[in-house]
Design an enzyme around this catalytic site. Sequence first.
Site, mmCIF file in Angstrom:
data_model
loop_
_atom_site.group_PDB
_atom_site.id
_atom_site.type_symbol
_atom_site.label_atom_id
_atom_site.label_comp_id
_atom_site.label_asym_id
_atom_site.label_seq_id
_atom_site.Cartn_x
_atom_site.Cartn_y
_atom_site.Cartn_z
ATOM 1 N N HIS A 251 -5.070 6.992 -0.326
ATOM 2 C CA HIS A 251 -3.954 5.725 -0.229
ATOM 3 C C HIS A 251 -4.699 4.521 -1.101
ATOM 4 O O HIS A 251 -5.663 4.647 -1.984
ATOM 5 C CB HIS A 251 -4.030 5.486 1.178
ATOM 6 C CG HIS A 251 -5.100 4.633 1.625
ATOM 7 N ND1 HIS A 251 -5.936 5.007 2.715
ATOM 8 C CD2 HIS A 251 -5.311 3.142 1.735
ATOM 9 C CE1 HIS A 251 -6.849 4.045 2.959
ATOM 10 N NE2 HIS A 251 -6.423 2.874 2.346
ATOM 11 N N GLU B 275 0.825 -1.323 -0.165
ATOM 12 C CA GLU B 275 0.016 -0.007 0.091
ATOM 13 C C GLU B 275 0.801 1.325 0.030
ATOM 14 O O GLU B 275 2.083 1.109 0.308
ATOM 15 C CB GLU B 275 -0.952 -0.028 1.438
ATOM 16 C CG GLU B 275 -1.830 -1.106 1.350
ATOM 17 C CD GLU B 275 -2.900 -0.791 2.197
ATOM 18 O OE1 GLU B 275 -3.017 0.286 2.977
ATOM 19 O OE2 GLU B 275 -3.916 -1.820 2.487
#
Length: 158
Positions: free
Chosen positions: A98, A36
Amino acid sequence: MNNLTFQDSKALYKVTISKKLIKYIQKLCHQSSPNETGGILIGYYTDKFNLAIITKVLSAPSDSRSGPTWFYRGTSGIKKNLDTLWKRKKQFYIGEWHYHPNSSSNLSYQDIKQMKSIANSHSYNCPEPILLIVGGNDLKWEESIYIFPKGKEYIYLR
């Protein structure tokens, strides 16, 4: 048109971001895969406060940490960057973005918890932070935008 506009079902909340910024975020996501990543959304609101315009995306600060299913956004250099953007362009922090690698752009429990914390934080001074989540990979990207009004449930923008 070069912008994407997201809004809730009642058209009370609207967010605009350029396709160029979306492509930049996708590039950052590709570079971080399989982990991520994320960063900060910069922009401003129109005079009637009915439209948030995202004008800049900050990538993950150097002290950020991540794994395939988690991301901790660091803080290194952020205050200086935000101060400069405010002084030069009257633009400011309006939220976070994100990446969920090889997954959907749906909210996780951790996303909700973090954004509610930001909405209630005096240090962020952002009572309605925006969260842009990018899901997927180079074969198929998807984006979702959510607003987190202080003291209320989040709002999904389509």
